[in-house]
Design a protein around this motif. Structure first.
Motif: not given
Length: 273
Positions: A88, A226, A229
């Motif tokens: 992340e 995503r 990330y």
């Protein structure tokens, strides 16, 4: 040269090539989206050395003759496409792919593909009213039409799980789709070849229609995006270090065999003289 000299010299060259592959993997351990490379060995050539009939004694179970090898080589270098661990970052333009997919980017005027998704917006030099999505080295990220993806200036942008770039002029304004990032799904990894910069290009003679899954309009993709990330490299340091030690030991043994062969040739020349 005798067989041992040929086999040792050929094998040492291949072992050095394998060490170079391991060194490249270790050097890119912290490169986002990097796929580790692998190289396997195979025999260059083997033949059967026939023996005299005098060796065919009663009770011998093995046939006459023995195999002679001429070393090993690395026939090809392949990539391990196992997905890396996501990390992340909190940056909305950092993207990690889930599944069998690659981003499309423009590198030196040609289309290249990568798993490295650390993107950001920069002013579009061709149109001052737009911002262009680029990768960490400034290469334009392409949309599904194969053109650089741009958004209007002074808007907020977000990227959803389908790779669509959504823009807003204000918090209360409705979101608009400025474009969709090109994400391809390779049918066979053999249709791609690795190039410098953590990119992949189509192999010679392969077309996009042959290399990638062709989905009908509206058909859902199996690849997800995503936002916030990045995908880590899939290099396993402990595995690479273990293989490096093994290859170094084999290299030392092969070098000793080459040295012994050279000494025997020297003895034979001195005896002949």
């Amino acid at each position: 040269m005798n067989n041992s000299t040929i086999g040792a010299s050929v094998s040492m060259s291949s072992l050095q090539q394998r060490l170079d592959i391991i060194a490249e993997n270790i050097a890119n351990m912290d490169t986002d989206g990097y796929k580790s490379k692998e190289g396997s060995f195979e025999d260059v050539l083997t033949r059967v050395q026939q023996q005299s009939k005098d060796y065919d004694q009663p009770g011998r179970s093995m046939p006459l003759g023995f195999n002679i090898g001429f070393g090993v080589r690395v026939p090809k270098v392949t990539s391990d496409w196992e997905q890396g661990t996501p990390k992340e970052t909190g940056n909305p333009t950092d993207l990690a792919l889930q599944g069998n997919g690659l981003f499309g980017v423009q590198v030196n005027g040609a289309t290249a593909y990568t798993r490295q998704g650390n993107f950001h917006f920069t002013p579009d030099t061709a149109n001052p009213d737009n911002m262009m999505l680029v990768d960490n080295t400034g290469n334009p990220v392409l949309n599904t039409q194969g053109k650089p993806l741009t958004v209007p200036k002074n808007v907020s942008a977000a990227i959803d799980e389908k790779g669509r770039v959504l823009t807003k002029t204000s918090e209360s304004a409705p979101a608009k789709v400025a474009g969709t990032i090109m994400i391809v799904e390779p049918i066979s990894k053999s249709a791609l070849q690795a190039v410098d910069g953590n990119f992949y290009m189509l192999a010679g003679g392969v077309t996009p229609q042959q290399a990638f899954v062709q989905r009908a309009a509206g058909e859902a993709s199996e690849v997800g995006v995503r936002s916030g990330y990045l995908e880590r490299s899939n290099v396993d340091l402990s595995k690479e270090m273990t293989e490096a030690l093994q290859i170094q030991r084999i290299y030392q043994l092969t070098a000793r065999a080459l040295s012994s062969s050279d000494q025997m040739l020297g003895l034979a020349n001195n005896m002949r003289g």
